[in-house]
Structures are given as C-alpha cells and as structure tokens.
Design a protein around this motif. Structure first.
Motif, PDB file in Angstrom:
ATOM      1  N   LEU A  42      80.445 124.287 133.919  1.00 55.20           N
ATOM      2  CA  LEU A  42      79.219 123.532 133.659  1.00 55.20           C
ATOM      3  C   LEU A  42      78.342 124.337 132.717  1.00 55.20           C
ATOM      4  CD1 LEU A  42      77.162 121.215 134.289  1.00 55.20           C
ATOM      5  CD2 LEU A  42      76.380 122.629 136.212  1.00 55.20           C
ATOM      6  N   VAL A  44      74.666 124.255 130.532  1.00 55.11           N
ATOM      7  CA  VAL A  44      73.367 123.607 130.325  1.00 55.11           C
ATOM      8  C   VAL A  44      72.390 124.621 129.741  1.00 55.11           C
ATOM      9  CG1 VAL A  44      71.451 122.352 131.376  1.00 55.11           C
ATOM     10  CG2 VAL A  44      73.749 122.097 132.328  1.00 55.11           C
ATOM     11  N   TRP A  49      78.245 127.983 134.137  1.00 53.43           N
ATOM     12  CA  TRP A  49      78.700 128.314 135.488  1.00 53.43           C
ATOM     13  C   TRP A  49      80.158 127.924 135.655  1.00 53.43           C
ATOM     14  CZ3 TRP A  49      74.113 125.744 134.494  1.00 53.43           C
ATOM     15  CH2 TRP A  49      72.921 126.371 134.895  1.00 53.43           C
ATOM     16  N   THR A  51      82.425 126.310 138.116  1.00 52.66           N
ATOM     17  CA  THR A  51      82.013 125.393 139.178  1.00 52.66           C
ATOM     18  C   THR A  51      82.828 125.537 140.450  1.00 52.66           C
ATOM     19  OG1 THR A  51      83.444 123.659 138.256  1.00 52.66           O
ATOM     20  CG2 THR A  51      81.136 123.704 137.525  1.00 52.66           C
ATOM     21  N   TYR A 308      74.168 125.817 141.489  1.00 51.93           N
ATOM     22  CA  TYR A 308      74.273 126.462 140.183  1.00 51.93           C
ATOM     23  C   TYR A 308      72.841 126.684 139.699  1.00 51.93           C
ATOM     24  CZ  TYR A 308      78.774 124.130 140.819  1.00 51.93           C
ATOM     25  OH  TYR A 308      79.961 123.661 141.344  1.00 51.93           O
ATOM     26  N   GLU A 383      70.353 118.666 149.187  1.00 49.57           N
ATOM     27  CA  GLU A 383      69.096 119.237 148.708  1.00 49.57           C
ATOM     28  C   GLU A 383      68.413 120.065 149.793  1.00 49.57           C
ATOM     29  OE1 GLU A 383      68.005 119.349 145.692  1.00 49.57           O
ATOM     30  OE2 GLU A 383      69.606 118.092 144.877  1.00 49.57           O
ATOM     31  N   GLN A 408      66.823 126.429 136.200  1.00 53.42           N
ATOM     32  CA  GLN A 408      67.919 125.454 136.224  1.00 53.42           C
ATOM     33  C   GLN A 408      68.432 125.359 137.645  1.00 53.42           C
ATOM     34  OE1 GLN A 408      69.339 123.414 134.013  1.00 53.42           O
ATOM     35  NE2 GLN A 408      68.155 124.045 132.215  1.00 53.42           N
ATOM     36  N   ARG A 409      68.611 124.145 138.123  1.00 55.88           N
ATOM     37  CA  ARG A 409      69.086 123.927 139.496  1.00 55.88           C
ATOM     38  C   ARG A 409      69.981 122.703 139.507  1.00 55.88           C
ATOM     39  NH1 ARG A 409      66.022 123.644 145.311  1.00 55.88           N
ATOM     40  NH2 ARG A 409      67.023 121.752 146.100  1.00 55.88           N
ATOM     41  N   HIS A 410      71.244 122.922 139.863  1.00 51.44           N
ATOM     42  CA  HIS A 410      72.219 121.828 139.941  1.00 51.44           C
ATOM     43  C   HIS A 410      72.961 121.973 141.266  1.00 51.44           C
ATOM     44  CE1 HIS A 410      71.504 121.130 135.635  1.00 51.44           C
ATOM     45  NE2 HIS A 410      71.484 122.454 135.550  1.00 51.44           N
ATOM     46  N   VAL A 412      75.785 120.355 144.153  1.00 51.02           N
ATOM     47  CA  VAL A 412      76.849 119.419 144.515  1.00 51.02           C
ATOM     48  C   VAL A 412      77.285 119.708 145.943  1.00 51.02           C
ATOM     49  CG1 VAL A 412      77.655 119.196 142.133  1.00 51.02           C
ATOM     50  CG2 VAL A 412      78.742 120.867 143.653  1.00 51.02           C
ATOM     51  N   HIS A 416      80.517 114.955 146.217  1.00 51.71           N
ATOM     52  CA  HIS A 416      80.974 115.223 144.855  1.00 51.71           C
ATOM     53  C   HIS A 416      82.476 115.479 144.831  1.00 51.71           C
ATOM     54  CE1 HIS A 416      81.216 117.207 140.886  1.00 51.71           C
ATOM     55  NE2 HIS A 416      81.872 118.178 141.506  1.00 51.71           N
TER      56      HIS A 416
END
Length: 491
Positions: A42, A44, A49, A51, A308, A383, A408-410, A412, A416
């Motif tokens: 990933l 961005v 990252w 994953t 991430y 979350e 940055q915050r992602h 899963v 997912h």
C-alpha cells in the motif's frame, strides 16, 4: 500442455514458475488488480506499507527457490540482518532487546540456569527443524516418512507431537518473559501455544539461530522477484480476472471460467486461493473433496486488525520489530479463539522505517501494527480496536503523543480478508497449526474427485507463512511428476 493457476500470491506465482520450468504454458489469473495476495503493498503520499508478512524467516527456503531456477537470493534483492531481532515490551516492566547472538546471556541474566537451558532448547529446535525440512515439508505425504532420521527419533517425535508448546517451554523456564519469547511463534502458526504441538519449538531456530532479516524494499521486493522468476519461465499473469468456476469433464479438470464468462482451457488447474473458497465456491457439490462438514470441525486460525500508520517525527522508542505482551496472555488467546468479538492485548508493531529509508518521507516513520482478533468475517469493530491499540502503544512504549502525530491511518480487519481474498472466516494467516491440522493431517494438495486439480498456499500443506507457500508450490510439481520423496527438488 496448458496450466491455469488461480491466485497471484506467493504460492500462485511460485507454482507458475515451477510449472513453466516443467514446460507448461501457464496463465495465472488474479481477481485483484495487483500481485502479492496477502503479501501486498500500500502506497500513499510517500509512505509504503507491506500489507501482510513482515518477518523474513527460514532464509533457506527462499535460497532454495531461487537456486532451483539458476539464480540466488542475493541476485534478486538485498537482505539486512536485524540485530537485535526485536524489542519486547512486557506489560508493566522494562523493555528487553532480544538478539539471537546474545540470547543465552539475556536468558541467564533474567533467570539463573536459563542460559544453559536455552542452549539445549535451541539444539533440540535445530535438530527438529532439520528433520522437518528433510522429511515433513517438501512432501505430498503420498508415502510415509520412514527414513532412518525419522524412525530413530520416532519416540521423541511422538512426544513432541502429543505435547503442546506451552507445557514444553514451561517445563524448562520459569520467568514469564522467557516463556513468552519461546512460545509467541505459535502466532506465526495461526495458533495458541497450548494448542500447538511442541514439535513447533523448531520455530525458535528460525528467529534466534538463523536470525531475522529484512529484504530491502520490503516483502514487495520479494513478491516482485518471485513474479519475475515466473515470467522468466514463460508464465503470463492476468489481473482483474476472477474465477467463477473450475471446469471439469469426465472427472478431469479442463480449465476455468471467469466471472466475465471467458473460458481458459487447461490440462492442469492449480488453485492457490483459499481452500474452502476453492471447494465450496468453485466446484459443484459432487466434486468437492472437502465438504462443508470438513471445515465445520476445523480451526480457521487467527484474524487480525491491521493498522498502517504514518507518524510525524522519529520514534526511537521502537526497533524494526516490536512485541507488546500482556503479563498474563491466556485471556488474549481465549478471546481470539473463543469469544465472538474477541481481541488480544498482545500486539506486534513493525517500524520498517528503522531499516528502510524508502518507506516513509524524511522526518516521518512508518508503522505496521497487528492486533490478533477472532477470525470472523462479520467483525465490525476495526476502528475501536485501532483506537485502543494506539492508546496502548502510547502507554506501554512511552510515546505519549502518538495519536496526535499520526498523519496517515489505514485500517483493515477480517471483513477485508474475507472480501479481498475470500479467506475462510476472514482469517488473515491460514488454518491453525494444531495437531489435527499439521503435516499429513492438514490435508492433501490434490483433489480426490477431480483429476488434474491441485492446491497450493497457506490453506493446504505444508502450512502458513511465505516459506511454506514457496514449498507448497514445489510440492505441486512433485505431485505432477509422481515424486513421492521427502526431499527438496534439485535442478
């Protein structure tokens, strides 16, 4: 002869390489728009990252794969040894840096006599590891492993299989930190220490003796290297090509049909997709080797919530690999395996920016956080779990302003994995390595109902993890050749 491989993850790409080497015209079909599967990437705003996998273990498996194709690991990517291997944050206690070269001294400093006990433990782990590599990994189990290496150790091997890793370690060490250092590899096996056979103490050989390494460019570089080998062997890779069904005629695999109705003819079909998805979604009921009742009795392994994170400023409190362990982690495993929405408080953090300057912009850090949770495709607390993990990391590591520095915050979770990879129950690693799901009891890599249909990947033999996926690909070739040996193939 034509072959279709379903899935462009590690196992699918490696299988394509082996089949191409064997002379097959190989097409890899991948439902997603990128290669790698769970070992994806990933990117961005200057951050990148991995994953999925982040621990480079069992270097001999990687070396063997590339050497088989006339190459070498060194030719494909650069490796850096991490020393210390990781930093341990025991709940309520001072951090410990764990180094394979200094592990004996560390154990002795914590518990008198534990240094000598560790030397004996690692000797046993090394011997067991070699027996496993020589006789239990590179095999299709069409013939029992009755080599003298096995028969002379049969009583010992039976004891290691019939006892669990937790009791095996606890009998030798008393300090809870030492016990956790030697039993946490059960998580790599998608299991819990008390459910994992003691034979898997061999895992300590991989991190404390062989050492932990990092491939420059991360696992994305490893995936690219494996894909390059597959293409060099003539394989083609089709992305955005989802399989709707495996086609057969008179009990023989003849190809696959894609969701867009495209038909790809084949003499051999190898599914590197999740085994349950392959059996339940891609085959009619009468051609399923593994019916629904088979999976109902088995353990899908762990699920995970993955974070991430891009963080402003340096984080000297963390090494490349970091583990946060609860003082009493039995409730963590109980939650993950037995509670409907269970979540572990024992976490893993990777900070690849400690080693690789390309994974984050200058002045920022890259964090990958893994929180074990129950494997449940309906899990919907990602979350909340992420918020709790960030707060816990801040408290345990002393990075009090961590949440405020995240740019940055992602996130899963199991949903997912279920949607993206059709993973059984949304599991992120693969079926747990319990006694009933290890070695020949894990299943077969060939369909019993459809001739010419084979399986590869973490959900079949020999098991979970990138090295095991590479080995599973080689075992497909052994199956096609009718090779019943237990040794790795030579070029």
């Amino acid at each position: 002869m034509k072959a279709v491989v379903i899935g462009a993850g590690v196992a699918g790409l490696a299988t394509a390489a082996y089949l191409g080497y064997e002379g097959y015209e190989v097409t890899v079909v991948e439902k997603n728009d990128a290669i790698g599967g769970r070992a994806g990437s990933l990117a961005v705003d200057g951050f990148r990252w991995d994953t999925g996998p982040s621990w480079y273990l069992m270097p001999d498996a990687f070396d063997h794969f590339f050497e088989f194709f006339g190459s070498s690991t060194a030719e494909r990517f650069k490796l850096e040894t991490l020393d210390p291997a990781y930093r341990l944050f025991p709940e309520g206690m001072q951090p410990l840096d764990v180094s394979g070269t200094k592990a004996v001294e560390l154990f002795e400093s914590i518990e008198p006599g534990a240094g000598k006990a560790l030397e004996e433990y690692l000797q046993s782990a090394a011997e067991t590891y070699q027996v496993a590599v020589d006789h239990f990994l590179y095999t299709t189990f069409t013939r029992l492993p009755l080599h003298r290496d096995v028969t002379t150790r049969l009583w010992l091997l039976l004891k290691l299989l019939s006892s669990n890793l937790e009791s095996f370690v606890n009998a030798r060490f008393k300090d809870h930190r030492l016990r956790q250092m030697l039993t946490y590899p059960a998580v790599f096996l998608s299991s819990a220490p008390r459910k994992t056979p003691a034979m898997y103490h061999l895992m300590s050989h991989t991190d404390l003796t062989q050492g932990v390494m990092y491939p420059e460019g991360g696992f994305a570089a490893v995936i690219d290297a494996i894909a390059d080998v597959a293409r060099e062997q003539g394989a083609s890779i089709r992305l955005g090509a989802e399989v709707a069904q495996i086609l057969s005629k008179d009990g023989k695999a003849v190809g696959v049909e894609l969701v867009d109705a495209t038909v790809l003819d084949a003499d051999v079909v190898v599914s590197a997709a999740d085994l349950k998805h392959t059996e339940q979604a891609l085959l009619p009921k009468d051609l399923r080797t593994y019916p629904e009742s088979y999976f109902a009795k088995r353990n899908p392994g762990i699920g995970t919530v993955l974070l991430y994170l891009g963080v402003e400023g340096e984080l000297p409190e963390l090494l490349h690999h970091n583990l946060l362990f609860s003082r009493d982690w039995d409730p963590d495993f109980e939650a993950v395996f037995n509670e409907p929405a269970g979540t572990s408080r024992s976490l893993y953090i990777s900070k690849p920016s400690a080693t690789d300057s390309e994974v984050a912009p200058e002045g920022y850090e890259n964090l990958f956080v893994l929180v074990p949770v129950r494997a449940d495709e309906h899990f919907n607390r990602e979350e909340q779990v992420a918020d709790a993990a960030i707060e816990q990391i801040a408290q345990w590591t002393g990075i009090e302003d961590l949440a405020q520095r995240i740019v940055q915050r992602h996130i899963v979770g199991p949903k997912h994995f279920a949607e993206q990879y059709y993973a059984w129950s949304g599991g992120s690693v693969g079926p747990a390595h319990t006694l009933k799901q290890s070695a020949l009891l894990r299943g077969s890599n060939a369909s019993k109902k459809v001739d010419g249909l084979y399986y590869a990947g973490a959900t079949t033999v020999p098991g979970v993890g990138v090295p095991m996926c590479l080995i599973s690909a080689e075992n497909v070739l052994k199956r096609l050749r009718g090779d019943t040996s237990h040794q790795a193939l030579e070029r």
